[in-house]
Design a protein around this motif. Structure first.
Motif, PDB file in Angstrom:
ATOM      1  N   GLY A 107      51.574  33.303  40.337  1.00 48.29           N
ATOM      2  CA  GLY A 107      50.122  33.287  40.264  1.00 48.29           C
ATOM      3  C   GLY A 107      49.466  32.875  41.574  1.00 48.29           C
ATOM      4  O   GLY A 107      50.111  32.335  42.487  1.00 48.29           O
ATOM      5  N   GLU A 108      48.179  33.149  41.672  1.00 45.10           N
ATOM      6  CA  GLU A 108      47.385  32.766  42.838  1.00 45.10           C
ATOM      7  C   GLU A 108      47.541  31.274  43.114  1.00 45.10           C
ATOM      8  O   GLU A 108      47.466  30.452  42.199  1.00 45.10           O
ATOM      9  N   ARG A 109      47.755  30.900  44.356  1.00 45.65           N
ATOM     10  CA  ARG A 109      47.978  29.501  44.694  1.00 45.65           C
ATOM     11  C   ARG A 109      46.824  28.852  45.446  1.00 45.65           C
ATOM     12  O   ARG A 109      46.799  27.631  45.583  1.00 45.65           O
ATOM     13  N   ASP A 110      45.892  29.624  45.917  1.00 47.26           N
ATOM     14  CA  ASP A 110      44.760  29.048  46.639  1.00 47.26           C
ATOM     15  C   ASP A 110      43.723  28.589  45.619  1.00 47.26           C
ATOM     16  O   ASP A 110      43.083  29.418  44.951  1.00 47.26           O
ATOM     17  N   PRO A 111      43.523  27.278  45.447  1.00 48.69           N
ATOM     18  CA  PRO A 111      42.606  26.813  44.400  1.00 48.69           C
ATOM     19  C   PRO A 111      41.167  27.260  44.620  1.00 48.69           C
ATOM     20  O   PRO A 111      40.428  27.473  43.654  1.00 48.69           O
ATOM     21  N   ARG A 112      40.775  27.422  45.872  1.00 55.58           N
ATOM     22  CA  ARG A 112      39.401  27.842  46.119  1.00 55.58           C
ATOM     23  C   ARG A 112      39.190  29.304  45.696  1.00 55.58           C
ATOM     24  O   ARG A 112      38.127  29.658  45.179  1.00 55.58           O
ATOM     25  N   VAL A 113      40.196  30.146  45.896  1.00 51.45           N
ATOM     26  CA  VAL A 113      40.097  31.531  45.441  1.00 51.45           C
ATOM     27  C   VAL A 113      39.991  31.577  43.919  1.00 51.45           C
ATOM     28  O   VAL A 113      39.166  32.314  43.353  1.00 51.45           O
ATOM     29  N   ILE A 114      40.818  30.782  43.235  1.00 54.32           N
ATOM     30  CA  ILE A 114      40.756  30.726  41.773  1.00 54.32           C
ATOM     31  C   ILE A 114      39.375  30.258  41.325  1.00 54.32           C
ATOM     32  O   ILE A 114      38.772  30.823  40.401  1.00 54.32           O
ATOM     33  N   TRP A 115      38.863  29.246  41.984  1.00 52.04           N
ATOM     34  CA  TRP A 115      37.558  28.710  41.615  1.00 52.04           C
ATOM     35  C   TRP A 115      36.448  29.734  41.828  1.00 52.04           C
ATOM     36  O   TRP A 115      35.543  29.865  40.999  1.00 52.04           O
ATOM     37  N   ARG A 116      36.510  30.462  42.910  1.00 53.09           N
ATOM     38  CA  ARG A 116      35.495  31.496  43.162  1.00 53.09           C
ATOM     39  C   ARG A 116      35.545  32.569  42.063  1.00 53.09           C
ATOM     40  O   ARG A 116      34.502  33.064  41.628  1.00 53.09           O
ATOM     41  N   ARG A 117      36.738  32.941  41.640  1.00 56.08           N
ATOM     42  CA  ARG A 117      36.859  33.943  40.576  1.00 56.08           C
ATOM     43  C   ARG A 117      36.269  33.424  39.270  1.00 56.08           C
ATOM     44  O   ARG A 117      35.599  34.159  38.534  1.00 56.08           O
ATOM     45  N   PHE A 118      36.528  32.156  38.975  1.00 55.47           N
ATOM     46  CA  PHE A 118      35.926  31.557  37.781  1.00 55.47           C
ATOM     47  C   PHE A 118      34.408  31.570  37.872  1.00 55.47           C
ATOM     48  O   PHE A 118      33.710  31.964  36.926  1.00 55.47           O
ATOM     49  N   CYS A 119      33.864  31.148  38.996  1.00 55.99           N
ATOM     50  CA  CYS A 119      32.405  31.106  39.154  1.00 55.99           C
ATOM     51  C   CYS A 119      31.795  32.499  39.066  1.00 55.99           C
ATOM     52  O   CYS A 119      30.708  32.686  38.498  1.00 55.99           O
ATOM     53  N   ALA A 120      32.497  33.491  39.607  1.00 53.90           N
ATOM     54  CA  ALA A 120      31.989  34.863  39.525  1.00 53.90           C
ATOM     55  C   ALA A 120      31.940  35.341  38.087  1.00 53.90           C
ATOM     56  O   ALA A 120      31.087  36.157  37.723  1.00 53.90           O
ATOM     57  N   GLY A 121      32.840  34.838  37.247  1.00 53.12           N
ATOM     58  CA  GLY A 121      32.888  35.269  35.854  1.00 53.12           C
ATOM     59  C   GLY A 121      32.158  34.361  34.887  1.00 53.12           C
ATOM     60  O   GLY A 121      32.309  34.516  33.663  1.00 53.12           O
ATOM     61  N   TRP A 122      31.350  33.458  35.386  1.00 53.04           N
ATOM     62  CA  TRP A 122      30.657  32.491  34.524  1.00 53.04           C
ATOM     63  C   TRP A 122      29.840  33.175  33.431  1.00 53.04           C
ATOM     64  O   TRP A 122      29.794  32.723  32.290  1.00 53.04           O
ATOM     65  N   SER A 123      29.232  34.297  33.750  1.00 53.08           N
ATOM     66  CA  SER A 123      28.389  34.980  32.759  1.00 53.08           C
ATOM     67  C   SER A 123      29.204  35.506  31.573  1.00 53.08           C
ATOM     68  O   SER A 123      28.664  35.712  30.485  1.00 53.08           O
TER      69      SER A 123
END
Length: 493
Positions: A107-123
């Motif tokens: 899985g993706e290991r960069d926590p900031r990339v994971i966080w950005r994906r979560f924020c993009a999908g907030w809706s």
């Protein structure tokens, strides 16, 4: 590497509405607000969940916002993955599978990339309980300055990372701030309970307690089952390679859990069947499985038999028996093989209780030493089966809406479907059933709000006096969990 970003200084601080999840009707809302005032500050008694005891025994800082709030939250992961092939912000953010949210060895290991994906999908989380819980965690626990979005992602990440570096945001400090009085974990029957031992040595043994979970040992067709007998034998000190030794080893493990503070066992098989087998037949099924041969029908019969045996053991030693059947685990077997279990691919099925529980309840339903709490994700059985059963058998209580049902509307439906027949006191109080430690207060807050709304409607309809509603609200939030999970008599003194 820290990415410098800011949230506009002209933006209002992020606050949550005080009346969230309360009834919309003004008169009922006013009553609900007063009822909630009686329960909002009560201690949390969390009697069924999946927080790792080592988290509190080690008391180390949480690693980063993504590994704390995104990757382990299967509610969140499953919702974002469900949008992975649809045009929109989730796909645009690069989510194609659970791996893109940090799940699995590859899985993706960069926590900031994971966080950005979560924020993009907030809706994608709008209207879900996941959204409600996360808003509480971000705004109330971490005092985040704004809600998630692509524009705020990096600033939020930095804000949370700064908080996580502070001693006040370590697990035990948060445990105290959350007002948790008692937390039950869920532990393998072959666990050494080392984390609980360390917690006991550190003075936390009365506050964080184990729960006995023997499911893999009861499922004789499960791959690797014979090897589990080796582990059971080693940890119990009893040879569990024949049926009689197997039962003795299970009893010893239950005693070990009770000595460590346990109050319950936990069972999550596909069906609720509890038909006992003749001992000779159970021995044959056990021996055949030990040689590596067991067909599905034989395996299901052995599981049902062991649930009956568990009730007999519980009547002797006092561990509360929790049962939550009715879920097809790892629905996508390819995903499970690649990424593992508990990532959102467990799907409910219709479940039958009336006939399934009859053998057990006929034998132990009136036993003074036996207590059973039944949970379900099949709402259709609440009024038809579970409420009538709990309304007559003294040993049986209804577990709270959980898993897919711990939502404002489902909690209301639960009360409406069960109160007529089972009343309110034949329920167990709320259980949060969470691996997400920081969401514990959010989940209990939502339950208390939903119950305040239900009781307020009874008051507004003149079906309940206001003082009775206040007393009942405290029962549901605090007293009933304590009563439903008493200490086993062997360790009550």
């Amino acid at each position: 590497m820290t990415v410098t970003s800011t949230i506009g200084v002209d933006q209002r601080p992020w606050t949550l509405h005080a009346d969230r999840a309360l009834p919309a009707e003004p008169e009922v809302r006013a009553v609900a607000r007063r009822i909630l005032g009686e329960t909002s500050a009560l201690p949390i008694v969390s009697m069924h969940g999946h927080v790792d005891a080592a988290l509190l025994a080690d008391d180390e800082a949480f690693p980063d916002p993504a590994r704390l709030l995104v990757t382990p939250d299967h509610y969140l992961v499953r919702m974002l993955v469900s949008q992975a092939t649809s045009p929109g912000p989730v796909r645009d953010a690069g989510v194609r599978s659970v791996a893109d949210l940090g799940v699995g060895d590859d899985g993706e290991r960069d926590p900031r990339v994971i966080w950005r994906r979560f924020c993009a999908g907030w809706s994608a989380l709008r209207g879900t309980p996941t959204r409600f819980w996360l808003e509480h965690v971000l705004a109330e626990v971490f005092h985040a300055p704004a809600s998630p979005s692509p524009e705020t992602a990096d600033a939020l990440f930095d804000h949370l990372a700064d908080r996580l570096a502070e001693p006040a945001f370590r697990p035990r400090a948060l445990f105290e701030r959350f007002g948790i009085e008692l937390l039950a974990t869920t532990d393998s029957a072959v666990s050494t309970l080392d984390a609980h031992r360390r917690l006991g040595e550190q003075g936390w043994g009365e506050r964080v307690i184990p729960t006995f979970r023997p499911d893999p040992l009861f499922e004789i067709a499960r791959p690797g089952w014979p090897a589990l007998l080796d582990e059971l034998s080693a940890v119990s000190g009893i040879d569990a390679h024949d049926y009689d030794g197997f039962l003795l080893a299970l009893r010893e493990r239950r005693r070990a859990f009770i000595r460590a503070g346990a109050r319950a066992s936990d069972h999550g098989h596909l069906r609720a069947d509890t038909i006992p087998l003749p001992a000779a037949e159970a021995r044959i099924l056990f021996d055949v499985a030990r040689r590596g041969h067991s067909d599905p029908a034989a395996a299901a019969a052995f599981t049902a038999h062991m649930l009956f045996q568990t009730a007999e053991m519980a009547a002797d030693d006092g561990l509360v028996m929790q049962l939550h059947p009715g879920v097809v685990r790892d629905h996508d077997r390819g995903v499970a093989a690649r990424y593992g279990s508990d990532i959102g691919y467990d799907i409910p099925v219709a479940t039958e209780f009336t006939r399934a529980l009859r053998p057990l309840l006929e034998a132990f339903g009136h036993h003074p030493g036996f207590r059973m709490i039944v949970f379900t994700v099949d709402e259709t059985v609440y009024s038809r089966e579970l409420a009538p059963l709990a309304g007559v058998y003294p040993a049986l209580r209804l577990g709270a809406p959980w898993w897919f049902l711990d939502t404002p509307d489902a909690i209301r439906r639960f009360r409406e479907a069960t109160t007529d027949t089972a009343g309110l006191r034949n329920t167990s109080g709320f259980v949060d059933d969470t691996r997400a430690f920081c969401s514990i207060p959010a989940r209990h807050d939502l339950s208390r709000r939903a119950d305040a709304g239900f009781l307020a409607r009874l008051v507004a309809e003149h079906r309940l006096e206001f003082d009775e509603a206040l007393e009942t609200a405290v029962d549901l939030a605090y007293r009933l969990p304590q009563e439903s999970y008493p200490r086993p008599a062997a360790v009550s003194a």
